[in-house]
Design a protein around this motif. Structure first.
Motif, PDB file in Angstrom:
ATOM      1  N   ALA A  70      39.858  21.747  38.411  1.00 17.66           N
ATOM      2  CA  ALA A  70      41.026  22.469  37.922  1.00 17.66           C
ATOM      3  C   ALA A  70      41.807  23.084  39.077  1.00 17.66           C
TER       4      ALA A  70
ATOM      5  N   GLY B  95      45.481  21.956  40.202  1.00 19.54           N
ATOM      6  CA  GLY B  95      46.475  23.021  40.162  1.00 19.54           C
ATOM      7  C   GLY B  95      47.257  23.114  41.462  1.00 19.54           C
TER       8      GLY B  95
ATOM      9  N   LEU C  38      46.020  26.887  30.136  1.00 14.80           N
ATOM     10  CA  LEU C  38      45.881  25.507  30.598  1.00 14.80           C
ATOM     11  C   LEU C  38      46.763  24.570  29.780  1.00 14.80           C
TER      12      LEU C  38
ATOM     13  N   LEU D  87      50.169  24.933  31.100  1.00 14.49           N
ATOM     14  CA  LEU D  87      50.324  24.167  32.340  1.00 14.49           C
ATOM     15  C   LEU D  87      50.485  22.676  32.048  1.00 14.49           C
ATOM     16  N   ALA D  88      49.774  22.196  31.028  1.00 18.99           N
ATOM     17  CA  ALA D  88      49.913  20.792  30.633  1.00 18.99           C
ATOM     18  C   ALA D  88      51.337  20.504  30.170  1.00 18.99           C
TER      19      ALA D  88
ATOM     20  N   THR E  21      45.904  31.880  36.168  1.00 18.01           N
ATOM     21  CA  THR E  21      45.344  30.640  36.707  1.00 18.01           C
ATOM     22  C   THR E  21      43.878  30.822  37.053  1.00 18.01           C
TER      23      THR E  21
ATOM     24  N   LEU F 220      48.336  15.299  35.986  1.00 19.71           N
ATOM     25  CA  LEU F 220      48.001  16.720  35.894  1.00 19.71           C
ATOM     26  C   LEU F 220      48.087  17.205  34.451  1.00 19.71           C
TER      27      LEU F 220
ATOM     28  N   PHE G  13      45.050  19.013  32.466  1.00 19.68           N
ATOM     29  CA  PHE G  13      45.178  20.382  31.973  1.00 19.68           C
ATOM     30  C   PHE G  13      45.014  20.429  30.450  1.00 19.68           C
TER      31      PHE G  13
ATOM     32  N   GLY H  48      42.083  22.495  28.760  1.00 13.61           N
ATOM     33  CA  GLY H  48      42.459  23.538  27.815  1.00 13.61           C
ATOM     34  C   GLY H  48      41.754  23.371  26.473  1.00 13.61           C
TER      35      GLY H  48
END
Length: 213
Positions: free
Chosen positions: A17, A21, A88, A91-92, A137, A197, A201, A205
């Motif tokens: 991760a 990231g 997460l 972030l995805a 994060t 990514l 993520f 998640g």
């Protein structure tokens, strides 16, 4: 040794991760890239070391805080996992949105006059420590690797390991992007990188939100 292998999957997931990231440029990475391109490789490396030090500080504070919290309130892991899992997934979403965008990365330089190596390192540290997304994060990263009842050495392995990875990755950014050709190469592969990514993520998640322990 058996105990080590019990916690190894979570540790590796936390490392993964973190690595992915860092592969998605934020303010810290863009500052390193911009400084390397516009000032010098040395300045970029100094800034990168400052950013890595900031990452270490966030990782240590988060790991110690979560460890202490879980030692007192074991049920708090549920809240932590919900917060980390939702972040997460956010972030995805951002990664998929970036993959669909036609815009390339926009490196930025630091305001003000040229600094000494220590000055650039201090600026990198401040950039990382004042990043409001850093706390969320690190909550997500630590929550992936830190199981309830895990001994303190698990948190130490995650913190030290991510610190070493942070130094290597950020310095590589500084060295590689001191040549403009790397910006062009990254631009061509950017959409594929961001899509990958996004998938990771999303997976992490969902895993964090659905895990029982």
């Amino acid at each position: 040794m058996e105990q080590f292998y019990t916690y190894l999957p979570g540790i590796l997931l936390a490392y993964s991760a973190f690595l992915l990231g860092v592969s998605s440029p934020g303010p810290n990475v863009l500052a390193v890239i911009g400084t390397s391109m516009s000032v010098s490789r040395k300045a970029g490396v100094s800034l990168a070391l400052g950013v890595a030090s900031g990452s270490f500080t966030w990782a240590m504070l988060t790991a110690l805080g979560l460890s202490a919290l879980l030692a007192t309130y074991a049920s708090a892991i549920t809240v932590i996992k919900i917060v980390g899992g939702l972040y997460l997934l956010f972030l995805a979403y951002k990664a998929f949105k970036s993959a669909a965008s036609a815009h390339d990365i926009q490196a930025r330089t630091l305001d003000g006059k040229t600094r000494s190596p220590f000055g650039y390192a201090l600026s990198g540290y401040i950039i990382q420590m004042t990043n409001p997304k850093a706390a969320l994060t690190w909550i997500a990263i630590i929550a992936l690797g830190l199981q309830p009842g895990a001994p303190l050495w698990v948190a130490a392995v995650i913190v030290i390991g991510t610190f070493m990875l942070s130094i290597v990755i950020h310095v590589l950014y500084a060295v590689a992007f001191s040549t403009p050709i790397m910006v062009a190469l990254y631009g061509k592969a950017r959409r594929y990188i961001q899509a990958t990514l996004g998938c990771f993520f999303a997976f992490a998640g969902v895993k964090l939100l659905t895990s029982r322990s």
